[in-house]
Design an enzyme around this catalytic site. Structure first.
Site, short mmCIF file in Angstrom:
data_model
loop_
_atom_site.label_atom_id
_atom_site.label_comp_id
_atom_site.label_asym_id
_atom_site.label_seq_id
_atom_site.Cartn_x
_atom_site.Cartn_y
_atom_site.Cartn_z
N ILE A 85 42.63 57.01 41.41
CA ILE A 85 43.36 57.50 42.41
C ILE A 85 44.60 56.55 42.80
O ILE A 85 45.83 56.99 43.29
CB ILE A 85 42.47 57.77 43.70
CG1 ILE A 85 41.29 58.61 43.18
CG2 ILE A 85 43.34 58.34 44.98
CD1 ILE A 85 41.93 59.87 42.68
N ALA A 86 44.41 55.27 42.77
CA ALA A 86 45.64 54.50 43.19
C ALA A 86 45.42 53.09 42.36
O ALA A 86 44.28 52.70 42.01
CB ALA A 86 45.41 53.96 44.68
N ALA B 102 46.58 48.93 41.69
CA ALA B 102 47.48 47.92 42.44
C ALA B 102 47.35 46.79 41.36
O ALA B 102 46.93 46.95 40.34
CB ALA B 102 46.68 47.54 43.99
N SER B 103 47.88 45.44 41.88
CA SER B 103 48.22 44.52 40.99
C SER B 103 46.58 43.71 40.61
O SER B 103 46.62 42.96 39.69
CB SER B 103 48.99 43.29 41.72
OG SER B 103 48.39 42.88 43.14
N LEU B 104 45.93 43.84 41.47
CA LEU B 104 44.52 43.21 41.21
C LEU B 104 43.48 44.14 40.98
O LEU B 104 42.23 43.78 40.29
CB LEU B 104 44.01 42.29 42.53
CG LEU B 104 44.85 41.23 43.06
CD1 LEU B 104 44.31 40.65 44.15
CD2 LEU B 104 45.34 40.29 41.89
N GLN C 190 42.11 48.56 40.70
CA GLN C 190 42.33 50.03 41.16
C GLN C 190 41.02 50.96 41.51
O GLN C 190 40.21 50.50 41.51
CB GLN C 190 42.82 50.95 39.96
CG GLN C 190 42.07 50.71 38.42
CD GLN C 190 42.71 50.93 37.21
OE1 GLN C 190 43.82 50.39 37.09
NE2 GLN C 190 42.01 51.54 36.39
N VAL C 191 41.40 52.15 42.11
CA VAL C 191 40.40 52.68 42.75
C VAL C 191 40.13 54.19 42.20
O VAL C 191 41.13 54.93 41.92
CB VAL C 191 40.92 52.98 44.32
CG1 VAL C 191 39.92 53.77 45.10
CG2 VAL C 191 41.03 51.58 45.00
N ASP D 41 47.57 42.60 56.19
CA ASP D 41 48.48 43.38 55.61
C ASP D 41 48.57 44.98 55.97
O ASP D 41 47.99 45.68 54.92
CB ASP D 41 48.08 43.15 54.10
CG ASP D 41 49.54 43.64 53.36
OD1 ASP D 41 50.61 43.66 53.88
OD2 ASP D 41 49.33 44.05 52.00
#
Length: 712
Positions: free
Chosen positions: A211-212, A214-216, A218-219, A367
């Protein structure tokens, strides 16, 4: 016989007639009584100032009535502790890297060669390009090619204008977590190996693609066998060894990157601080604990803040399973309008939660950008991604409040002392030079701003020459406040975090009875020389009476707005206000407050004189003249006094029993009775030479009045 305060007042009044209160007032305490006069039962003179106090004095004659500023010892110890902690983490990780993997040295050489290749390219671009914006663009592109570690590094450095020039910060802000995902088959294999079961045994279904990303990690969106909808976060493979390797190798090329980016300070120190948080981010068990702690502190018992539930049976070091919460990005104005959500209320709740995190509990989300803070259909705010969390000690929380008060007061030297005690400037910095630079900047109208990023950019520019740098704890605070303001501006472009946070800070100062918070409250209302900031006091009394009155009306109407603890947080608890007022009176009446009493009595004499001249004599025989025609400034002061008295009376009516009990306790104290006597003696002494003047003024007006009557 007059006490010591009266003698000080007489000296102050005489000096005031000559042009102002002299800096020699403290010597009057030690003056011997006049010849033939009986010895006065005066308080002993103030003790001599220690040498350390003289160094930080606010003038050449006396130090601040609030006492010495705190030293920077705590900041140094805290910084050393965090650096030691980071060294242990990196050391143990590097040992595992080279011990557990026989190809560790080969991997290190290969990675070093890759990084060196990109650094050489960057150096060539540095020689060919003179435009800083184009250099910043190449710098960003290089970080993307170097992988997740450098992408996260760039994102963190984009909020650090104390390290990089603004052109680089703006360019690095373009780095987003939306990078290409790694293959789903690898993610599913990671889930199975971590949880020890097949995907079909763990989940009823799982999304075929992330679904998403990221740099570290994913979901994925999935349903458990029990039916719950969950979000499954999977870490990119090999992150721990890659992060360790890149952190170690960065020290080899950090100097070159610093030269290319024209970094303002030692880039390696800042990177160590950033990497320390990256190691926390790749520990998903720690992230789960952070999510639960955040929920306990800020969402339990509240309908306005949500944090996802952690499913521990489906969580491991590199796999995190959380409750799925549908949300609307705060930047999606169309969906927010369609859902008919109250934007002002959401900003208010988000600000209240963030200020509680930073100033009350100290455990905060570092953040809160629009991807990590969303609105639900019901109007609540939901927080995600608890990998980057800050835990700021009380010393720094109090320091943050103190800096805000000094900034609002435009107290340049007080702000310089804050920078020193909190570790913003190194030991040995000339604080008077820092204060002078800040004072000059405060006078530059073009650079005034209540916008947080504008204020920080302003401070960075001013403090550049003093080797200004953010302490480790404050680096995340600045990031959090910057992200918060940016997210809130998506809902309200005019939102300013400093201006909006000020009522909460005042409420904290009034509600917290600890000595350090009481000292900050005194600094808000009393100048370092002992004079009272009447404008600030008037606004505070007006705010207390207005907001507490509104809160009382709302609760009387049964609105229930504050049931969740966030709506109406700007109002003040009257019992806390009474307690803070009593503590302020105690300070003024104490031996430390003798200078405040000097100014206070002088101001009372001036106010009574102005009231008498403005209200009585000008209108005794001539009611045609308009108020303020003779002396507009004096008239304005009378109006302010009347308005302040009305606001104060309104505040007393909100809690009459508490105010009455406090005033009785205060008046029964011997110090209060002596002070009241000093006030009467000062007024009597002032009247002794004012009465003849007033008499002849009155006679002149009377004769003028008779002359006008004859002409009629």
């Amino acid at each position: 016989m007059a006490g010591p305060t009266s003698r000080l007042i007489l000296l102050a009044r005489r000096a005031d007639r000559r042009g102002g209160l002299p800096f020699l007032v403290p010597r009057a305490v030690q003056a011997a009584p006049a010849a033939g006069a009986p010895a006065s039962p005066a308080l002993p003179p103030p003790p001599p100032l220690p040498a350390s106090a003289l160094v930080r004095s606010y003038s050449s004659a006396f130090t601040s009535v609030h006492g010495e500023r705190p030293s920077s010892e705590y900041a140094k110890i805290r910084k050393e502790s965090l650096e030691t902690q980071f060294g242990r983490i990196l050391g143990s990780s590097s040992q595992r890297l080279f011990a557990d993997r026989g190809f560790g040295p080969v991997l290190a050489l290969y990675r070093a060669a890759t990084i060196s290749f990109h650094v050489v390219k960057l150096t060539i671009w540095h020689l060919l390009l003179n435009d800083m914006h184009k250099r910043a663009e190449k710098f960003r592109e290089t970080l993307i090619r170097l992988g997740p570690f450098y992408i996260k590094l760039g994102q963190a450095l984009s909020t650090r204008p104390d390290i990089l020039p603004s052109a680089y910060c703006e360019e690095l802000a373009k780095l987003q977590d939306q990078i290409p995902p790694f293959p789903t088959r690898i993610a599913l294999r990671t889930i199975e190996s971590q949880l020890g079961s097949r995907i079909s045994d763990l989940f009823a279904d799982i999304s075929p693609e992330p679904i998403a990303a990221a740099s570290l990690g994913q979901v994925y969106k999935a349903h458990l066998r029990s039916g719950e909808l969950v979000a499954v976060k999977v870490q990119r493979p090999g992150m721990a060894p890659l992060l360790t390797l890149d952190a170690l190798l960065f020290h080899m090329i950090g100097g070159q990157l610093k030269r290319f980016a024209k970094a303002r300070k030692d880039l390696l120190v800042a990177v160590n601080e950033i990497v320390r948080h990256m190691f926390d981010e790749i520990d998903y068990i720690l992230e789960g604990k952070n999510a639960e702690r955040f929920a306990v502190l800020y969402s339990h018992g509240s309908t306005s803040i949500k944090a996802p539930k952690v499913y521990w049976d489906y969580t491991r070091k590199t796999v995190l399973t959380l409750e799925w919460i549908d949300g609307i990005k705060l930047t999606d104005t169309k969906r927010i309008s369609k859902a008919n959500l109250n934007r002002k209320r959401m900003i208010d709740e988000g600000l209240y939660c963030s200020l509680r995190q930073l100033l009350e509990e100290g455990f905060f989300h570092a953040d809160p950008h629009p991807g990590n803070l969303v609105a639900t259909e019901g109007g609540s705010l939901a927080y995600f991604d608890f990998g980057m969390m800050g835990d700021i000690p009380r010393h720094y929380r109090v320091g943050l409040i103190q800096m805000l008060v000094h900034y609002v007061n435009r107290d340049s030297l007080g702000l310089a002392n804050d920078f020193h005690s909190l570790g913003f400037v190194p030991e040995g910095t000339d604080l008077h030079a820092v204060g002078d630079a800040l004072q000059v900047s405060f006078g530059d109208v073009r650079r005034q701003s209540n916008d947080f990023q504008g204020v920080m950019s302003h401070l960075y520019d001013v403090m550049y020459e003093f080797n200004f740098s953010l302490p480790p704890d404050y680096a995340l605070v600045i990031r959090a406040l910057g992200s918060l303001e940016g997210t809130a501006k998506a809902l309200d472009p005019d939102f300013k975090v400093i201006e909006s946070a000020y009522p909460f800070v005042i409420g904290r100062l009034l509600a917290d009875p600890s000595p350090d918070m009481r000292k900050i409250l005194r600094e808000l209302l009393i100048c370092d020389d002992g004079s009272i900031r009447w404008n600030r006091l008037e606004r505070l009394i007006a705010a207390i009476s207005e907001q507490s009155s509104e809160s009382s009306k709302a609760s009387g109407a049964g609105s229930g707005e504050r049931s969740n603890g966030s709506s109406g947080w700007r109002s003040f608890d009257m019992h806390s206000v009474v307690a803070a007022t009593e503590d302020l009176f105690d300070f003024i009446l104490s031996r430390k407050g003798w200078r405040v009493r000097v100014f206070l009595v002088r101001d009372i004499v001036k106010a009574s004189d102005a009231f008498l001249q403005e209200v009585a004599f000008p209108y005794m025989f001539d009611k045609v003249e308009k108020m303020g025609e003779l002396d507009p400034e004096r008239s304005k002061m009378i109006k302010r006094l009347v308005n302040t008295f009305q606001s104060f009376r309104q505040a007393i009516n909100l809690a009459p029993d508490a105010w009455s009990a406090m005033l009785i306790r205060t008046l029964l104290k011997p110090e209060s009775q002596k002070f009241v006597l000093d006030v009467f003696l000062a007024l009597a002494n002032h009247s002794s030479y004012k009465i003849p003047e007033a008499f002849w003024l009155c006679m002149s007006r009377f004769l003028n009045y008779l002359d006008k009557q004859d002409k009629l």
